[in-house]
Design a protein around this motif. Structure first.
Motif, PDB file in Angstrom:
ATOM      1  N   ALA A  35       9.601  -1.877  -9.009  1.00 29.56           N
ATOM      2  CA  ALA A  35       8.844  -1.028  -9.927  1.00 29.56           C
ATOM      3  C   ALA A  35       8.770   0.393  -9.389  1.00 29.56           C
ATOM      4  O   ALA A  35       8.932   1.364 -10.129  1.00 29.56           O
ATOM      5  CB  ALA A  35       7.445  -1.597 -10.125  1.00 29.56           C
ATOM      6  N   THR A  36       8.573   0.526  -8.064  1.00 34.57           N
ATOM      7  CA  THR A  36       8.467   1.864  -7.476  1.00 34.57           C
ATOM      8  C   THR A  36       9.766   2.637  -7.659  1.00 34.57           C
ATOM      9  O   THR A  36       9.763   3.815  -8.024  1.00 34.57           O
ATOM     10  CB  THR A  36       8.146   1.753  -5.979  1.00 34.57           C
ATOM     11  N   ILE A  37      10.884   1.942  -7.429  1.00 30.18           N
ATOM     12  CA  ILE A  37      12.183   2.622  -7.572  1.00 30.18           C
ATOM     13  C   ILE A  37      12.346   3.107  -9.012  1.00 30.18           C
ATOM     14  O   ILE A  37      12.745   4.246  -9.267  1.00 30.18           O
ATOM     15  CB  ILE A  37      13.323   1.669  -7.164  1.00 30.18           C
ATOM     16  N   ILE A  38      12.001   2.230  -9.968  1.00 29.71           N
ATOM     17  CA  ILE A  38      12.171   2.609 -11.381  1.00 29.71           C
ATOM     18  C   ILE A  38      11.236   3.761 -11.749  1.00 29.71           C
ATOM     19  O   ILE A  38      11.611   4.679 -12.476  1.00 29.71           O
ATOM     20  CB  ILE A  38      11.948   1.371 -12.267  1.00 29.71           C
ATOM     21  N   ILE A  39      10.011   3.728 -11.215  1.00 30.82           N
ATOM     22  CA  ILE A  39       9.065   4.804 -11.533  1.00 30.82           C
ATOM     23  C   ILE A  39       9.540   6.129 -10.932  1.00 30.82           C
ATOM     24  O   ILE A  39       9.357   7.192 -11.516  1.00 30.82           O
ATOM     25  CB  ILE A  39       7.648   4.405 -11.058  1.00 30.82           C
ATOM     26  N   LEU A  65       0.835  -1.201   0.000  1.00 31.45           N
ATOM     27  CA  LEU A  65       0.000   0.000   0.000  1.00 31.45           C
ATOM     28  C   LEU A  65       0.865   1.245   0.000  1.00 31.45           C
ATOM     29  O   LEU A  65       0.620   2.195  -0.733  1.00 31.45           O
ATOM     30  CB  LEU A  65      -0.931   0.002   1.213  1.00 31.45           C
ATOM     31  N   LEU A  66       1.945   1.197   0.806  1.00 31.40           N
ATOM     32  CA  LEU A  66       2.861   2.344   0.838  1.00 31.40           C
ATOM     33  C   LEU A  66       3.518   2.514  -0.531  1.00 31.40           C
ATOM     34  O   LEU A  66       3.630   3.626  -1.059  1.00 31.40           O
ATOM     35  CB  LEU A  66       3.927   2.131   1.921  1.00 31.40           C
ATOM     36  N   LEU A  67       3.952   1.384  -1.140  1.00 38.73           N
ATOM     37  CA  LEU A  67       4.624   1.460  -2.436  1.00 38.73           C
ATOM     38  C   LEU A  67       3.681   2.020  -3.496  1.00 38.73           C
ATOM     39  O   LEU A  67       4.061   2.902  -4.278  1.00 38.73           O
ATOM     40  CB  LEU A  67       5.138   0.085  -2.848  1.00 38.73           C
ATOM     41  N   LEU A  68       2.439   1.518  -3.499  1.00 42.67           N
ATOM     42  CA  LEU A  68       1.461   2.062  -4.449  1.00 42.67           C
ATOM     43  C   LEU A  68       1.245   3.542  -4.195  1.00 42.67           C
ATOM     44  O   LEU A  68       1.106   4.339  -5.119  1.00 42.67           O
ATOM     45  CB  LEU A  68       0.137   1.303  -4.331  1.00 42.67           C
ATOM     46  N   GLY A  69       1.270   3.898  -2.892  1.00 47.94           N
ATOM     47  CA  GLY A  69       1.112   5.306  -2.538  1.00 47.94           C
ATOM     48  C   GLY A  69       2.241   6.141  -3.116  1.00 47.94           C
ATOM     49  O   GLY A  69       2.019   7.229  -3.665  1.00 47.94           O
ATOM     50  N   ILE A  70       3.472   5.617  -3.017  1.00 43.76           N
ATOM     51  CA  ILE A  70       4.615   6.371  -3.545  1.00 43.76           C
ATOM     52  C   ILE A  70       4.484   6.519  -5.059  1.00 43.76           C
ATOM     53  O   ILE A  70       4.739   7.592  -5.616  1.00 43.76           O
ATOM     54  CB  ILE A  70       5.937   5.679  -3.152  1.00 43.76           C
ATOM     55  N   ILE A  71       4.045   5.433  -5.717  1.00 42.43           N
ATOM     56  CA  ILE A  71       3.843   5.518  -7.175  1.00 42.43           C
ATOM     57  C   ILE A  71       2.799   6.589  -7.485  1.00 42.43           C
ATOM     58  O   ILE A  71       2.964   7.410  -8.393  1.00 42.43           O
ATOM     59  CB  ILE A  71       3.411   4.153  -7.747  1.00 42.43           C
ATOM     60  N   ALA A  72       1.733   6.594  -6.680  1.00 43.87           N
ATOM     61  CA  ALA A  72       0.671   7.575  -6.916  1.00 43.87           C
ATOM     62  C   ALA A  72       1.196   8.984  -6.716  1.00 43.87           C
ATOM     63  O   ALA A  72       0.909   9.896  -7.499  1.00 43.87           O
ATOM     64  CB  ALA A  72      -0.498   7.309  -5.963  1.00 43.87           C
ATOM     65  N   VAL A  73       2.016   9.163  -5.667  1.00 42.16           N
ATOM     66  CA  VAL A  73       2.583  10.490  -5.393  1.00 42.16           C
ATOM     67  C   VAL A  73       3.468  10.928  -6.554  1.00 42.16           C
ATOM     68  O   VAL A  73       3.361  12.057  -7.049  1.00 42.16           O
ATOM     69  CB  VAL A  73       3.393  10.456  -4.074  1.00 42.16           C
ATOM     70  N   ALA A  74       4.324  10.014  -7.029  1.00 40.83           N
ATOM     71  CA  ALA A  74       5.219  10.352  -8.136  1.00 40.83           C
ATOM     72  C   ALA A  74       4.396  10.756  -9.357  1.00 40.83           C
ATOM     73  O   ALA A  74       4.676  11.765 -10.015  1.00 40.83           O
ATOM     74  CB  ALA A  74       6.122   9.168  -8.462  1.00 40.83           C
ATOM     75  N   SER A  75       3.350   9.963  -9.640  1.00 43.17           N
ATOM     76  CA  SER A  75       2.518  10.271 -10.809  1.00 43.17           C
ATOM     77  C   SER A  75       1.834  11.621 -10.639  1.00 43.17           C
ATOM     78  O   SER A  75       1.764  12.416 -11.583  1.00 43.17           O
ATOM     79  CB  SER A  75       1.456   9.193 -11.012  1.00 43.17           C
ATOM     80  N   LEU A  76       1.346  11.865  -9.426  1.00 44.61           N
ATOM     81  CA  LEU A  76       0.651  13.134  -9.164  1.00 44.61           C
ATOM     82  C   LEU A  76       1.578  14.314  -9.436  1.00 44.61           C
ATOM     83  O   LEU A  76       1.223  15.268 -10.136  1.00 44.61           O
ATOM     84  CB  LEU A  76       0.166  13.156  -7.707  1.00 44.61           C
ATOM     85  N   VAL A  77       2.803  14.225  -8.893  1.00 43.00           N
ATOM     86  CA  VAL A  77       3.742  15.345  -9.058  1.00 43.00           C
ATOM     87  C   VAL A  77       4.111  15.498 -10.538  1.00 43.00           C
ATOM     88  O   VAL A  77       4.193  16.611 -11.059  1.00 43.00           O
ATOM     89  CB  VAL A  77       4.989  15.138  -8.182  1.00 43.00           C
ATOM     90  N   VAL A  78       4.311  14.368 -11.208  1.00 45.28           N
ATOM     91  CA  VAL A  78       4.656  14.451 -12.633  1.00 45.28           C
ATOM     92  C   VAL A  78       3.531  15.128 -13.404  1.00 45.28           C
ATOM     93  O   VAL A  78       3.757  16.037 -14.210  1.00 45.28           O
ATOM     94  CB  VAL A  78       4.943  13.044 -13.202  1.00 45.28           C
ATOM     95  N   MET A  79       2.290  14.700 -13.118  1.00 47.12           N
ATOM     96  CA  MET A  79       1.152  15.289 -13.838  1.00 47.12           C
ATOM     97  C   MET A  79       1.075  16.798 -13.576  1.00 47.12           C
ATOM     98  O   MET A  79       0.781  17.584 -14.462  1.00 47.12           O
ATOM     99  CB  MET A  79      -0.170  14.659 -13.378  1.00 47.12           C
TER     100      MET A  79
END
Lengths: 379, 520
Positions: free
Chosen positions: A127-131, A34-48
């Motif tokens: 995957a999170t690290i790569i994203i 859940l934390l990892l998905l959260g980090i992915i979501a945060v990264a995507s949010l900031v990128v967007m």
């Protein structure tokens, strides 16, 4: 004041890289999906929210797909080859008998929930690290990143820009030559030699084209003053080279000692020899860059300055990573590493939510990038 | 400002002198037009100004170059970056960065300008060249004219004393060329920069040139009219003036019209007899409803074309209007999304692409010709004989890449014609050709038509069209806008009229020959 702060501008590329690397470090020290998905979501949010309108910014999608691919691959491996097996059998596949000398590996057979979950958690972390790296790439213009490097590394930037612009041109001329080839009634290629000849008819015009273009590029760079300043004298060049080599060897020895867990004397919890090696190596590297860069008299057009926003971005990333470390040491470590044997549902505790909230701050508190310029379709 | 003292140059590989004791002096603020046949050493001469020749090309140069009172003979081109700004033919090949702004700043970055100064100059240059709205655009997405303007701006930004332009419009269509030349003329008037320009669209530059440098076997420098009177190459208007004995020689259409006033009045009373095109009724190629589209972009929107035996047809229109797409669709090697092309029985069709050198990949002209014989199943030596007939004097041992543009085109034409095609399509064959090479091409084309072939030429060159073609098809946005006899289409158009037609208007006289003939 605040209005001025929020005027659109690109941020210093180092700040985005710092933030992204800190997020990657945070992700690497947890397995809670859940934390990892959260980090992915945060990264995507900031990128967007903060990416500019450039080709590499659009490549973020590719990193997301790469992440999905990694997770699938990891889970698939667990299903096919097993490993991390547990008692909760999900389903049985017919096992392929293997000879006894390949012990420790099995092909198919019963698939346990634990094996699948181990694969899932592992894959998700990678995957999170790569994203995170992908996010940095999307947010920071790689060319600006190179332009922010010390003067001594300037050539590197030039090489990259030239290479990047040469590739599409090579593609164009290849297309043109392939099309033109249809006009000559070439005999059907039957033998191997004839087929080689076909390749030759394409390669020769394309390469001579590329060669001509690179010559005219070199001439153009020369007449515009490239290489005019910054020709170091032989002594400086030798000194720079020696320092660079020294720095590399020192850092290599440090890395070896670090990875090999070599014995060391500790003072105040710090390994003395390793720290000394690292610091000396970094100092030598810095000196090498300074020596080879000091004769360079180039200037930069519109350099991006490090401002408050940059500091805030890096701070939010570092704070998130530090918080994860603190939770691991003093808080509820099981929230970071939910148990698989026996299986417990991963939870997103309040401190973890706080980490995500801090990491997502750059999406709101930084100035936006320049608005997308209307682009014309290439003719 | 620029003084050449006894400059001699030859390539290391040959004894022949490319430049033989050249002496001239160009004053400050002067615009000097360099003219001469291709291969006469125009580019070599221009390269000598900032020492690209021999520093970059190799070779042996003797003599002295003095720029702004400073002897620059031995300096590297990069040391001259603040003194001489140099712009080549193909802007895209010279771009180092990838956006307009960065390209403008590149030179200043190399020269170590202070960031504030750099910023100010970039802004000024953007305005000066009228490209401010393009500032963050990717250089590759710009049109040819915009690219050339950026290239000129990128050297102007560091305000060199001398601007050297080597055929800056040779890769552009007429409208883009006009854009660039208008900008250069404004720069000369507003900034007073010394400009040395080689330009084959001479007629666009002569009106504001202060002097002309004629490069042929010798190099002559002098006042525009003086030099043009003796030049072997002149724009049609000057040619007309010389042939009609007009004094002083007309350099602009306005001057020409004034001088032609009596003649025009005479023609108003008694229209001259002009040659009428022979009617053609033997179609070699009939195309109906040709459609070419690339995704959502329609390149050719349902075009009907008929090409007749013995007829030379011109295909005109701005870049990107679908000329090339139509040609490739007619040939069959390109994309065709709709429509039919019917050729007569046993009729072969040939297409010469825009970059003829794409078709040449062997190491000698002789090898190319042999390959062509094999491909077409002809007896050995046919193509080479054909090439000799088309353009004599090409060394069979020469490497195709070493030939001039005109010679390359001739080799490709020979290769294409060897198979005896009845329909020949030429995609912008005049690009990069000088007057002499164009004349040779006109002769070849006329020869093909006499042999009963149908020829279609895509071109921007109205003078060439007026001389060679019977019929003109004008395209815009993938559609045919007008299709008719050359005289009707060209004489009635404001943009496509030849210089002579503009002088003779309203009498539809197109070429110098016709004018002189009709005037008796």
């Amino acid at each position: 004041m605040i209005r001025r702060y929020l005027l659109p501008r690109p941020l210093h590329p180092f700040s985005w890289w710092g933030w992204a690397i800190a997020l990657a470090v945070a992700a690497s020290s947890a397995s809670n999906p859940l934390l990892l998905l959260g980090i992915i979501a945060v990264a995507s949010l900031v990128v967007m929210a903060r990416r500019a309108d450039s080709p590499w910014a659009k490549a973020f999608k590719l990193y997301l797909w790469l992440g999905v691919f990694i997770v699938i691959l990891r889970v698939g491996f667990r299903i096919v080859f097993g490993g991390g097996d547990g008692p909760t059998i999900l389903f049985n596949l017919p096992e392929v008998p293997l000879p006894t000398w390949v012990r420790g590996i099995r092909l198919l057979g019963s698939v346990s929930l634990e094996a699948v979950l181990t694969g899932l958690y592992d894959g998700l972390r990678l995957a999170t690290i790569i994203i995170c790296v992908g996010a940095a790439n999307a947010l920071a213009n790689p060319k600006k990143l190179l332009a922010s490097l010390p003067g001594a590394l300037y050539e590197l930037g030039t090489i990259m820009v030239v290479a990047v612009s040469a590739l599409p041109q090579l593609g164009d001329s290849l297309q043109r030559v392939m099309r033109a080839r249809k006009l000559r009634r070439s005999p059907e290629a039957r033998t191997r030699r004839q087929r080689l000849r076909v390749v030759e008819t394409i390669i020769v015009p394309v390469l001579s084209d590329a060669l001509e273009r690179s010559l005219s590029l070199a001439a153009s760079m020369d007449v515009r003053g490239y290489g005019r300043s910054g020709t170091a004298n032989p002594l400086d060049r030798a000194l720079g080279l020696a320092l660079g080599l020294g720095a590399m060897s020192l850092i290599a020895v440090w890395a070896y000692r670090y990875l090999a867990n070599a014995p060391d004397t500790f003072v105040l919890g710090f390994p003395v020899l390793s720290t000394a090696l690292l610091l000396l190596g970094l100092a030598a590297a810095g000196l090498a860059l300074w020596v080879s860069g000091r004769t360079v008299q180039r200037t930069r057009y519109r350099p991006i300055r490090w401002g408050l926003a940059e500091t805030l971005v890096v701070a939010s990333g570092v704070a998130a990573a530090l918080l994860i470390r603190l939770i691991a040491r003093y808080g509820d470590a099981t929230a970071l590493f939910p148990s698989i044997h026996p299986f417990t549902w991963p939870e997103l505790t309040l401190p973890l939510l706080g980490v995500l909230a801090i990491a997502a701050l750059p999406a709101f508190i930084t100035p936006p990038p320049y608005a997308a310029a209307p682009r014309r379709q290439p003719a | 400002m620029i003084r050449f003292e006894d400059i001699t140059f030859r390539y290391a590989s040959s004894e022949a002198l490319r430049l033989d004791s050249v002496n001239f002096e160009i004053e400050e603020g002067e615009l000097c037009l360099v003219v001469g046949p291709t291969g006469s050493g125009k580019s070599t001469l221009l390269g000598c100004i900032n020492n690209l020749v021999p520093r970059f090309t190799g070779g042996v140069r003797t003599g002295r170059v003095v720029i702004d009172g400073q002897d620059t003979t031995l300096l590297q081109p990069r040391e001259l970056a603040t003194t001489v700004g140099y712009v080549g033919q193909d802007p895209l090949a010279g771009f180092v960065t990838d956006t307009v702004e960065e390209e403008l700043a590149y030179s200043m970055e190399q020269l170590g300008f202070a960031p504030a100064e750099m910023r100010r100059r970039v802004e000024e240059t953007l305005d000066l060249l009228g490209i401010a709205e393009l500032r963050s655009r990717d250089l590759r997405t710009l049109s040819g004219g915009q690219q050339q303007r950026v290239a000129i701006g990128s050297v102007l930004a560091s305000s060199p004393k001398v601007l050297v332009l080597d055929e800056p419009t040779s890769a552009l269509d007429p409208i883009a060329a006009e854009e660039v030349l208008a900008m250069i003329s404004r720069l000369v008037r507003d900034l007073g920069t010394t400009v040395v320009i080689a330009e084959h669209r001479m007629e666009r530059v002569i009106e504001f040139a202060d002097s002309v440098l004629l490069v042929s076997s010798t190099v002559q420098h002098g006042e525009t009219r003086e030099i043009l009177a003796v030049s072997p190459i002149k724009p049609p208007l000057v040619e007309l003036g010389t042939r009609m004995g007009w004094q002083p020689l007309p350099l602009t259409i306005r001057e020409g019209r004034r001088l032609a006033n009596p003649q025009r009045r005479a023609w108003a009373d008694e229209p001259p007899g002009l040659p009428v095109p022979t009617p053609r009724d033997e179609p070699k190629l009939t195309a109906k409803d040709i459609i070419v589209r690339y995704g959502p972009k329609v390149a050719v929107a349902g075009v009907d074309v008929t090409l007749h035996a013995g007829e030379v047809t011109a295909l005109m229109g701005r870049n990107g209007c679908g000329k090339s797409s139509l040609m490739w669709a007619l040939h069959g090697a390109g994309r065709r999304d709709g429509g039919t092309v019917s050729l007569g029985d046993e009729t072969r069709i040939s297409l010469v692409p825009q970059t003829p050198s794409d078709l040449l990949y062997l190491t000698s002209v002789a090898a190319e010709c042999e390959q062509s014989d094999q491909e077409a199943g002809l007896p050995e030596g046919t193509t080479l004989a054909l090439l000799r007939r088309l353009v004599p004097g090409i060394e069979p041992e020469a490497h195709p890449r070493d030939l001039s543009e005109g010679q390359k085109l001739a080799v490709v034409l020979a290769v294409e014609l060897a198979g005896n095609p009845q329909v020949v399509l030429l995609d912008e064959p005049t690009r990069g050709l000088d007057y002499g090479a164009k004349e040779a091409l006109s002769d070849i084309v006329a020869g093909m038509a006499r042999e009963g072939r149908a020829v279609l030429i895509a071109t921007h060159d109205v003078e060439m069209v007026a001389q060679t073609c019977e019929r003109v098809i004008v395209m815009a946005e993938g559609e045919v806008v007008s299709d008719g006899p050359t005289r009707e289409v060209l004489a009635n158009s404001a943009l496509l009229a030849t210089q002579v037609a503009k002088v003779a208007n309203p009498t539809p006289v197109l070429t110098v020959e016709e004018f002189v003939h009709a005037a008796g």
